[in-house]
Design a protein around this motif. Structure first.
Motif, PDB file in Angstrom:
ATOM      1  N   TYR A  84      60.319  44.036 123.224  1.00  0.00           N
ATOM      2  CA  TYR A  84      61.486  44.428 122.420  1.00  0.00           C
ATOM      3  C   TYR A  84      61.044  45.175 121.162  1.00  0.00           C
ATOM      4  CZ  TYR A  84      65.745  44.002 119.630  1.00  0.00           C
ATOM      5  OH  TYR A  84      66.850  44.271 118.846  1.00  0.00           O
ATOM      6  N   ILE A  85      59.980  44.684 120.509  1.00  0.00           N
ATOM      7  CA  ILE A  85      59.478  45.349 119.293  1.00  0.00           C
ATOM      8  C   ILE A  85      58.979  46.743 119.636  1.00  0.00           C
ATOM      9  CG2 ILE A  85      57.619  45.300 117.586  1.00  0.00           C
ATOM     10  CD1 ILE A  85      57.908  42.235 117.553  1.00  0.00           C
ATOM     11  N   SER A  86      58.246  46.866 120.734  1.00  0.00           N
ATOM     12  CA  SER A  86      57.702  48.165 121.134  1.00  0.00           C
ATOM     13  C   SER A  86      58.808  49.169 121.439  1.00  0.00           C
ATOM     14  CB  SER A  86      56.811  47.972 122.360  1.00  0.00           C
ATOM     15  OG  SER A  86      56.321  49.217 122.820  1.00  0.00           O
ATOM     16  N   GLU A  87      59.892  48.702 122.093  1.00  0.00           N
ATOM     17  CA  GLU A  87      60.983  49.602 122.479  1.00  0.00           C
ATOM     18  C   GLU A  87      61.863  50.000 121.299  1.00  0.00           C
ATOM     19  OE1 GLU A  87      63.003  47.363 125.399  1.00  0.00           O
ATOM     20  OE2 GLU A  87      61.397  47.500 126.894  1.00  0.00           O
ATOM     21  N   ASN A  88      61.835  49.220 120.233  1.00  0.00           N
ATOM     22  CA  ASN A  88      62.717  49.475 119.086  1.00  0.00           C
ATOM     23  C   ASN A  88      61.943  49.764 117.811  1.00  0.00           C
ATOM     24  OD1 ASN A  88      65.657  48.679 120.075  1.00  0.00           O
ATOM     25  ND2 ASN A  88      64.212  47.198 120.948  1.00  0.00           N
ATOM     26  N   MET A  89      60.749  50.358 117.973  1.00  0.00           N
ATOM     27  CA  MET A  89      59.881  50.637 116.820  1.00  0.00           C
ATOM     28  C   MET A  89      60.525  51.579 115.818  1.00  0.00           C
ATOM     29  SD  MET A  89      56.924  49.513 115.919  1.00  0.00           S
ATOM     30  CE  MET A  89      55.994  49.147 117.384  1.00  0.00           C
ATOM     31  N   ASP A  90      61.396  52.450 116.294  1.00  0.00           N
ATOM     32  CA  ASP A  90      62.001  53.440 115.399  1.00  0.00           C
ATOM     33  C   ASP A  90      63.238  52.908 114.676  1.00  0.00           C
ATOM     34  OD1 ASP A  90      63.368  53.229 117.768  1.00  0.00           O
ATOM     35  OD2 ASP A  90      64.123  55.289 117.680  1.00  0.00           O
ATOM     36  N   LYS A  91      63.546  51.614 114.883  1.00  0.00           N
ATOM     37  CA  LYS A  91      64.729  51.028 114.249  1.00  0.00           C
ATOM     38  C   LYS A  91      64.314  49.993 113.208  1.00  0.00           C
ATOM     39  CE  LYS A  91      67.297  51.603 118.563  1.00  0.00           C
ATOM     40  NZ  LYS A  91      67.880  50.890 119.718  1.00  0.00           N
ATOM     41  N   ASP A  92      65.203  49.758 112.273  1.00  0.00           N
ATOM     42  CA  ASP A  92      64.926  48.778 111.222  1.00  0.00           C
ATOM     43  C   ASP A  92      65.329  47.386 111.721  1.00  0.00           C
ATOM     44  OD1 ASP A  92      64.285  47.562 108.867  1.00  0.00           O
ATOM     45  OD2 ASP A  92      66.110  48.183 107.808  1.00  0.00           O
ATOM     46  N   ILE A  93      64.571  46.875 112.714  1.00  0.00           N
ATOM     47  CA  ILE A  93      64.913  45.585 113.312  1.00  0.00           C
ATOM     48  C   ILE A  93      64.411  44.446 112.434  1.00  0.00           C
ATOM     49  CG2 ILE A  93      65.014  46.411 115.679  1.00  0.00           C
ATOM     50  CD1 ILE A  93      62.177  45.431 116.103  1.00  0.00           C
ATOM     51  N   SER A  94      65.135  43.333 112.493  1.00  0.00           N
ATOM     52  CA  SER A  94      64.788  42.163 111.685  1.00  0.00           C
ATOM     53  C   SER A  94      64.392  41.001 112.600  1.00  0.00           C
ATOM     54  CB  SER A  94      65.982  41.743 110.832  1.00  0.00           C
ATOM     55  OG  SER A  94      67.044  41.302 111.660  1.00  0.00           O
ATOM     56  N   ARG A  95      63.930  39.920 111.978  1.00  0.00           N
ATOM     57  CA  ARG A  95      63.583  38.721 112.734  1.00  0.00           C
ATOM     58  C   ARG A  95      64.812  38.183 113.477  1.00  0.00           C
ATOM     59  NH1 ARG A  95      62.017  32.838 110.280  1.00  0.00           N
ATOM     60  NH2 ARG A  95      64.194  33.047 109.656  1.00  0.00           N
ATOM     61  N   ASP A  96      65.981  38.258 112.834  1.00  0.00           N
ATOM     62  CA  ASP A  96      67.215  37.785 113.477  1.00  0.00           C
ATOM     63  C   ASP A  96      67.546  38.612 114.715  1.00  0.00           C
ATOM     64  OD1 ASP A  96      67.382  35.919 111.532  1.00  0.00           O
ATOM     65  OD2 ASP A  96      69.029  36.858 110.422  1.00  0.00           O
ATOM     66  N   ASP A  97      67.340  39.921 114.639  1.00  0.00           N
ATOM     67  CA  ASP A  97      67.607  40.789 115.796  1.00  0.00           C
ATOM     68  C   ASP A  97      66.707  40.410 116.973  1.00  0.00           C
ATOM     69  OD1 ASP A  97      69.470  42.266 114.343  1.00  0.00           O
ATOM     70  OD2 ASP A  97      67.920  43.622 113.570  1.00  0.00           O
ATOM     71  N   ILE A  98      65.431  40.175 116.678  1.00  0.00           N
ATOM     72  CA  ILE A  98      64.478  39.834 117.741  1.00  0.00           C
ATOM     73  C   ILE A  98      64.838  38.489 118.366  1.00  0.00           C
ATOM     74  CG2 ILE A  98      62.047  39.388 118.233  1.00  0.00           C
ATOM     75  CD1 ILE A  98      61.391  41.181 115.772  1.00  0.00           C
ATOM     76  N   ALA A  99      65.182  37.503 117.520  1.00  0.00           N
ATOM     77  CA  ALA A  99      65.528  36.166 118.015  1.00  0.00           C
ATOM     78  C   ALA A  99      66.783  36.209 118.879  1.00  0.00           C
ATOM     79  CB  ALA A  99      65.726  35.215 116.837  1.00  0.00           C
ATOM     80  N   ALA A 100      67.774  36.988 118.472  1.00  0.00           N
ATOM     81  CA  ALA A 100      69.017  37.079 119.240  1.00  0.00           C
ATOM     82  C   ALA A 100      68.766  37.676 120.616  1.00  0.00           C
ATOM     83  CB  ALA A 100      70.039  37.922 118.481  1.00  0.00           C
ATOM     84  N   ASN A 101      67.795  38.576 120.717  1.00  0.00           N
ATOM     85  CA  ASN A 101      67.506  39.212 121.995  1.00  0.00           C
ATOM     86  C   ASN A 101      66.986  38.223 123.033  1.00  0.00           C
ATOM     87  OD1 ASN A 101      67.061  41.740 123.614  1.00  0.00           O
ATOM     88  ND2 ASN A 101      64.942  41.027 123.517  1.00  0.00           N
ATOM     89  N   VAL A 102      66.320  37.134 122.571  1.00  0.00           N
ATOM     90  CA  VAL A 102      65.785  36.139 123.515  1.00  0.00           C
ATOM     91  C   VAL A 102      66.548  34.819 123.417  1.00  0.00           C
ATOM     92  CG1 VAL A 102      63.471  37.128 123.670  1.00  0.00           C
ATOM     93  CG2 VAL A 102      63.992  35.521 121.821  1.00  0.00           C
ATOM     94  N   PHE A 103      67.729  34.842 122.744  1.00  0.00           N
ATOM     95  CA  PHE A 103      68.623  33.687 122.656  1.00  0.00           C
ATOM     96  C   PHE A 103      67.985  32.470 121.979  1.00  0.00           C
ATOM     97  CE2 PHE A 103      69.835  36.104 126.460  1.00  0.00           C
ATOM     98  CZ  PHE A 103      71.122  36.464 126.097  1.00  0.00           C
ATOM     99  N   LEU A 104      67.111  32.717 120.993  1.00  0.00           N
ATOM    100  CA  LEU A 104      66.487  31.630 120.240  1.00  0.00           C
ATOM    101  C   LEU A 104      66.890  31.715 118.780  1.00  0.00           C
ATOM    102  CD1 LEU A 104      62.856  31.756 121.720  1.00  0.00           C
ATOM    103  CD2 LEU A 104      64.664  30.139 122.294  1.00  0.00           C
ATOM    104  N   SER A 105      66.771  30.585 118.099  1.00  0.00           N
ATOM    105  CA  SER A 105      67.006  30.623 116.655  1.00  0.00           C
ATOM    106  C   SER A 105      65.800  31.293 115.999  1.00  0.00           C
ATOM    107  CB  SER A 105      67.174  29.204 116.112  1.00  0.00           C
ATOM    108  OG  SER A 105      65.969  28.484 116.233  1.00  0.00           O
ATOM    109  N   PRO A 106      65.976  32.027 114.893  1.00  0.00           N
ATOM    110  CA  PRO A 106      64.860  32.728 114.234  1.00  0.00           C
ATOM    111  C   PRO A 106      63.710  31.800 113.855  1.00  0.00           C
ATOM    112  CG  PRO A 106      66.959  33.523 113.404  1.00  0.00           C
ATOM    113  CD  PRO A 106      67.274  32.347 114.270  1.00  0.00           C
TER     114      PRO A 106
END
Length: 535
Positions: free
Chosen positions: A439-461
């Motif tokens: 997910y990080i590799s595919e969205n490198m050009d975006k200002d992604i946060s820890r919350d965004d990454i956690a939501a993608n795998v359905f886990l709490s941050p």
């Protein structure tokens, strides 16, 4: 007014009337002349004639024959005779056919004008009467079309108590709305409750089916006329049929139950609808609210059976207290991911509830206790419930789930299935970590946060950060920074992109902040790094 027709075989006499009368003063704009009956009929077929002045003795038929034809085909025409024949039989026949007057030639123009004035007044008066009658007819048709809605609104106001149930006020309401009942009439309410659909239907299709259910009920219960009762929709899935006490269906309880059961089976077959019908007792109009509410309460507590007909005197043996489920045991099974064992235990418990005629209250208690167990396990595993069950925990869904034991069985099985699958997926940590890295590799050009990454795998941050650190030895934040600036270094060396373009490509919109972070990571600014490594 429309035109005047002069019919006379004597040409001079006809033109004398045509030119000798001040038609404009009388308000007449069109004057037609015919010299025989054939010409007169031709004029009638092509022109609008309100007044006819006719001779009696003419070739090809007399004036009496013409007047008979006119009354048959143009009854609104006003007629008067102007003739040389002072024949009593002619005059009698003319008056019988509705002739306004019978004048003898020669006649003074002033006398003829007076009679014409009277004729025109009659035409105008008749026209106003016709207009009034047509207007009255129009409004009556409108009222007739809307009267069923007024009756339906009357029953809804009583059932939902939006009007007073005081007898005097109900009598006044019946009078004002012209309701076709007497205040002391009695009705037998029958609740038609939709318990579910045996076929998957869209919301639009359900609305169509509910409309069909109502029409079918009106036809099956012989309620096509307002005086014979009616069917009223009182909620999204409930109809009430109101039968007058002397209705033909009420000749015997057995006959009524048989007709209702036939209706239930037909709706199941043709409308894919599972119904239950509840028969009330004969009730005064003022007490109809209480009667309907008792039927609704009966249906609310019927959580096990559909496709049946019940009488009000059939009391459910409701059990508000049965053995509570072994939540502790279920909790351990869910933690261990023992999906099949847990689903079987829940199914058997709910089957026992069916046999003991459980109540709606018991279903709601089970629903909340079951969810509490699932939430607890999800919290231990670091899963966010709202991300997993967003479509299964709405208020509307809860109302449907706790409607019947069967609905609750199906829903709880789905929830267990979903929860166990997610729990097992996160326990395979390397899979989650790989998903995060991808997910990080595919969205490198975006200002992604820890919350965004956690939501993608359905886990709490917080939980994701803990397992990421445990598996990789580095924090999620440091890994994100590291991957971004690895890419930035590669682009500085291998491409001719400007520094600002490279900053944007790894999610930095602030060039100054990018340069500071780059120097913190590499001990040199971007331009220095590019110059050194390209040499």
């Amino acid at each position: 007014m429309d035109g005047v027709l002069i019919v006379d075989d004597e040409i001079h006499a006809a033109h004398g009337i045509e030119t000798g009368i001040d038609w404009a003063r009388l308000g007449v704009t069109q004057v037609y002349v015919a010299y025989n009956i054939r010409q007169a009929k031709e004029i009638y077929t092509s022109q609008a004639v309100s007044l006819m002045i006719c001779d009696i003795e003419m070739p090809q038929g007399n004036g009496i024959d013409l007047l008979t034809w006119v009354k048959e085909h143009y009854p609104a025409t006003v007629s008067l005779f102007l003739t040389c024949h002072a024949d009593f039989e002619y005059a009698k026949k003319a008056l019988q056919l509705g002739s306004l007057d019978y004048l003898l030639k020669p006649v003074r123009y002033t006398e003829l004008e007076a009679v014409l004035q009277k004729a025109i007044q009659k035409i105008e008066s008749d026209s106003e009467a016709v207009k009034f009658t047509e207007t009255l007819k129009h409004y009556y048709q409108l009222w007739s079309a809307h009267h069923p809605l007024l009756v339906e609104r009357f029953w809804l106001d009583l059932i939902h108590q939006t009007v007073s149930s005081h007898p005097e006020q109900i009598s006044e309401l019946i009078y004002k709305r012209n309701i076709p009942y007497l205040p002391d009439d009695q009705f037998v309410p029958i609740l038609i409750a939709v318990r579910g659909w045996s076929k998957g239907l869209s919301e639009r299709e359900k609305k169509i089916m509910e409309y069909a259910l109502r029409n079918a009920a009106e036809h099956s219960f012989h309620l096509d006329g307002l005086e014979g009762g009616c069917v009223v929709p009182i909620s999204e899935r409930n109809l009430v049929a109101l039968l007058p006490r002397d209705h033909a269906l009420l000749v015997s309880t057995a006959y009524l139950e048989a007709e209702l059961m036939s209706y239930v089976r037909s709706c199941d077959e043709y409308f894919y609808c599972e119904l239950s019908c509840y028969i009330g007792e004969a009730t005064d109009i003022v007490d109809i609210h209480k009667a309907v509410q008792s039927l609704i309460e009966k249906d609310r507590n019927n959580v096990t059976n559909a496709r049946k007909v019940y009488r009000l005197d059939e009391i459910f043996e409701l059990q508000d207290h049965i053995q509570q489920p072994n939540i502790s045991s279920w909790l351990e099974l869910l933690k261990q991911g023992s999906k099949t064992s847990l689903q079987e235990d829940i199914h058997h418990y709910l089957e026992d509830m069916k046999q003991t005629e459980g109540s709606a209250k018991m279903l709601q208690e089970f629903y909340h206790n079951f969810l509490q167990m699932v939430y607890h396990v999800l919290q231990l595993k670091g899963l966010q419930a709202h991300l997993i069950f967003s479509e299964r925990l709405s208020t509307q869904q809860m109302a449907s789930v706790t409607r019947t034991v069967s609905n609750l069985q199906e829903w709880s099985k789905e929830v267990v299935e979903l929860a166990v699958d997610f729990i097992q997926s996160i326990e395979e940590s390397h899979t989650v970590i790989n998903q995060v890295k991808a997910y990080i590799s595919e969205n490198m050009d975006k200002d992604i946060s820890r919350d965004d990454i956690a939501a993608n795998v359905f886990l709490s941050p917080d939980y994701l950060s803990r397992i990421f650190k445990k598996e990789t030895g580095t924090s999620l934040f440091d890994y994100l920074i590291e991957e971004r600036f690895k890419l930035a270094q590669s682009l500085l060396i291998q491409s001719d992109k400007s520094v600002s373009e490279i900053a944007t490509s790894i999610g930095y919109t602030n060039f100054s902040h990018f340069s500071k972070m780059f120097k913190r990571v590499t001990d040199m600014n971007p331009l220095e790094f590019r110059k050194k490594h390209r040499k």
